[in-house]
Design a protein around this motif. Structure first.
Motif, short mmCIF file in Angstrom:
data_model
loop_
_atom_site.label_atom_id
_atom_site.label_comp_id
_atom_site.label_asym_id
_atom_site.label_seq_id
_atom_site.Cartn_x
_atom_site.Cartn_y
_atom_site.Cartn_z
N ASP A 1 0.85 -1.19 0.00
CA ASP A 1 0.00 0.00 0.00
C ASP A 1 0.89 1.24 0.00
O ASP A 1 0.56 2.24 -0.63
CB ASP A 1 -0.92 0.00 1.23
N LYS A 2 2.00 1.14 0.73
CA LYS A 2 3.05 2.17 0.72
C LYS A 2 4.39 1.45 0.57
O LYS A 2 4.56 0.34 1.09
CB LYS A 2 3.03 3.00 2.01
N VAL A 3 5.34 2.09 -0.12
CA VAL A 3 6.66 1.51 -0.34
C VAL A 3 7.72 2.48 0.15
O VAL A 3 7.71 3.66 -0.23
CB VAL A 3 6.88 1.19 -1.83
N ALA A 4 8.62 1.98 0.99
CA ALA A 4 9.75 2.77 1.47
C ALA A 4 11.00 2.28 0.74
O ALA A 4 11.41 1.13 0.89
CB ALA A 4 9.93 2.59 2.98
N VAL A 5 11.61 3.16 -0.06
CA VAL A 5 12.83 2.83 -0.78
C VAL A 5 14.02 3.30 0.04
O VAL A 5 14.16 4.50 0.32
CB VAL A 5 12.86 3.49 -2.18
N PHE A 6 14.88 2.36 0.42
CA PHE A 6 16.07 2.67 1.21
C PHE A 6 17.28 2.73 0.29
O PHE A 6 17.44 1.89 -0.61
CB PHE A 6 16.31 1.60 2.28
N ALA A 7 18.16 3.70 0.54
CA ALA A 7 19.42 3.81 -0.19
C ALA A 7 20.55 3.26 0.67
O ALA A 7 20.41 3.13 1.89
CB ALA A 7 19.70 5.28 -0.54
N GLY B 1 23.51 2.91 3.02
CA GLY B 1 23.81 3.80 4.13
C GLY B 1 22.62 4.01 5.05
O GLY B 1 22.72 4.74 6.03
N GLY B 2 21.51 3.32 4.73
CA GLY B 2 20.37 3.38 5.63
C GLY B 2 19.54 4.65 5.53
O GLY B 2 18.83 5.00 6.46
N ARG B 3 19.63 5.32 4.38
CA ARG B 3 18.84 6.55 4.20
C ARG B 3 17.51 6.21 3.54
O ARG B 3 17.46 5.47 2.55
CB ARG B 3 19.62 7.52 3.31
N LEU B 4 16.42 6.77 4.08
CA LEU B 4 15.11 6.61 3.45
C LEU B 4 15.04 7.58 2.27
O LEU B 4 14.98 8.80 2.45
CB LEU B 4 13.99 6.90 4.45
N ALA B 5 15.06 7.04 1.05
CA ALA B 5 15.10 7.88 -0.14
C ALA B 5 13.72 8.38 -0.55
O ALA B 5 13.56 9.52 -0.97
CB ALA B 5 15.75 7.12 -1.30
N GLN B 6 12.71 7.50 -0.46
CA GLN B 6 11.34 7.90 -0.81
C GLN B 6 10.36 6.97 -0.13
O GLN B 6 10.61 5.77 0.00
CB GLN B 6 11.12 7.88 -2.33
N PHE B 7 9.25 7.54 0.32
CA PHE B 7 8.20 6.76 0.97
C PHE B 7 6.88 7.21 0.37
O PHE B 7 6.44 8.33 0.58
CB PHE B 7 8.23 7.01 2.49
N ALA B 8 6.27 6.33 -0.43
CA ALA B 8 5.10 6.74 -1.20
C ALA B 8 4.29 5.53 -1.61
O ALA B 8 4.74 4.38 -1.50
CB ALA B 8 5.54 7.52 -2.44
N ALA B 9 3.08 5.78 -2.11
CA ALA B 9 2.28 4.73 -2.72
C ALA B 9 2.98 4.24 -3.98
O ALA B 9 3.71 5.00 -4.63
CB ALA B 9 0.89 5.25 -3.05
N PRO B 10 2.81 2.97 -4.34
CA PRO B 10 3.52 2.43 -5.52
C PRO B 10 3.30 3.26 -6.78
O PRO B 10 4.24 3.48 -7.55
CB PRO B 10 2.94 1.02 -5.66
N GLU B 11 2.09 3.70 -7.02
CA GLU B 11 1.81 4.47 -8.24
C GLU B 11 2.62 5.75 -8.28
O GLU B 11 3.19 6.11 -9.33
CB GLU B 11 0.31 4.78 -8.32
#
Length: 383
Positions: free
Chosen positions: A215-221, A223-233
């Motif tokens: 329902d939501k996707v958190a993309v990690f880079a 070094g443990g940085r949260l790059a983007q947190f958003a709905a898949p679309e």
């Protein structure tokens, strides 16, 4: 030990400036702040070494944060005993983690038994859960080594659900099985979620799996940085930076079709024939390909006109590719058309009965129209 008064929160899990470093080195997770919605699937995705599994394990205190705070239902997780916290959540890992010397039923009953549930009651619950995860009751008396990889993972999910936890943590649970079984397990998880509405945190390195399940996707880079947190679309349509765009991939436009409604795709009639009428000389066939169906009208493959008289069973029909359920997405329609030997995507209703077929050319026309609409919308937003 008495716990502080529970704080009401709209989120099941909250990360507040959470970091984790090992032996004073570079952080595995760096200043993570995010909210996990109750009753939804939140997927952590990213390359190896990006901190996604570390972040998951800090939720149930398998890993302790170096700094920051993690809240569960508004309460700091450090205010509870780690063992108690872990038993209050379901946990599914990559290798299923089943105890080899225990039967399937006793594996599923493990956490209820640890929580003091009587053996008979725990095993009765385990039998119910076999059906919930799509396994035959007869498998309950087998041992893990007697199951396939996909069956073992289903047992792992059943064990995680045994104490009816509100939160389910899943650490790359489907990555060790083959692609076909993996797709089946993904569908099974989505079906379970529709029925049970758990709060699920799911870790994967596969962006396709993330966009299918989350329902939501958190993309990690790294070094443990949260790059983007958003709905898949949104993730596929508007990656926030070059790292996310590269990780999501160049074919993200194709993945985006998974969110494009296919309700406007024309469904055309298709010539069908029932198995028991294959050798009936009174049945005329005009089409180069005829769809073989059972008595209920469910598809069982394609019959080329030239070989119709020689086919005597469902097994001899040409496999028909994937199916398209009317009203599903453009991607499903395109998959059905392109995977079909006839070039026609078989369209079925919710009960699996044939409604007709979709044509790849018409699906492509709708895809192009959707692409142009997205381009106009992005331009208007930029202006």
């Amino acid at each position: 030990m008495t716990h502080p008064e529970q704080v009401s929160s709209p989120y099941a899990i909250e990360f507040r400036n959470v970091s984790k470093s090992y032996d004073g080195g570079r952080p595995a997770v760096e200043n993570l702040t995010m909210d996990v919605e109750r009753g939804k699937i939140t997927v952590f995705v990213g390359p190896s070494g990006c901190g996604k599994t570390t972040s998951l394990r800090m939720i149930n205190r398998m890993v302790e944060p170096t700094s920051g705070q993690i809240l569960l239902d508004g309460r700091d997780v450090t205010g509870r005993k780690a063992s108690e916290l872990r038993r209050s959540m379901g946990y599914v890992m990559q290798s299923s983690g089943l105890l080899p010397h225990r039967t399937v039923l006793d594996n599923i009953a493990t956490v209820p038994r640890l929580n003091g549930v009587k053996k008979a009651e725990a095993r009765a619950r385990a039998r119910q859960l076999l059906e919930v995860v799509g396994l035959a009751p007869a498998l309950g008396n087998r041992y893990p080594a007697q199951l396939s990889g996909g069956q073992q993972q289903r047992v792992g999910v059943a064990r995680a659900l045994a104490a009816d936890p509100p939160v389910l943590l899943m650490d790359e649970p489907f990555s060790a099985v083959d692609p076909v079984v993996r797709a089946e397990l993904q569908e099974e998880l989505l079906r379970l979620q529709r029925d049970l509405a758990k709060t699920i945190v799911f870790v994967t390195h596969d962006i396709d799996e993330a966009t299918v399940l989350g329902d939501k996707v958190a993309v990690f880079a790294v070094g443990g940085r949260l790059a983007q947190f958003a709905a898949p679309e949104e993730l596929l349509r508007a990656p926030v930076d070059d790292f996310v765009a590269a990780f999501v991939g160049r074919d993200r436009g194709f993945r985006h079709l998974s969110f494009q409604d296919g309700k406007d795709i024309p469904v055309h009639p298709v010539e069908t024939i029932e198995l028991d009428r294959l050798d009936d000389p009174t049945v005329s066939v005009r089409s180069p390909w005829t769809l073989l169906v059972d008595a209920e009208g469910r598809p069982h493959g394609w019959v080329p006109r030239a070989t119709r008289s020689s086919i005597t069973s469902k097994a001899e029909a040409v496999p028909g590719g994937s199916l398209y359920t009317r009203g599903d997405t453009l991607r499903r329609a395109l998959d059905a058309a392109l995977s079909s030997p006839s070039g026609l995507g078989v369209t079925v209703d919710d009960d699996g009965r044939v409604l007709g077929v979709v044509q790849a050319a018409e699906v492509f026309e709708l895809i192009e129209a959707a692409r142009l609409d997205r381009g106009r919308a992005d331009h208007d937003t930029a202006v």
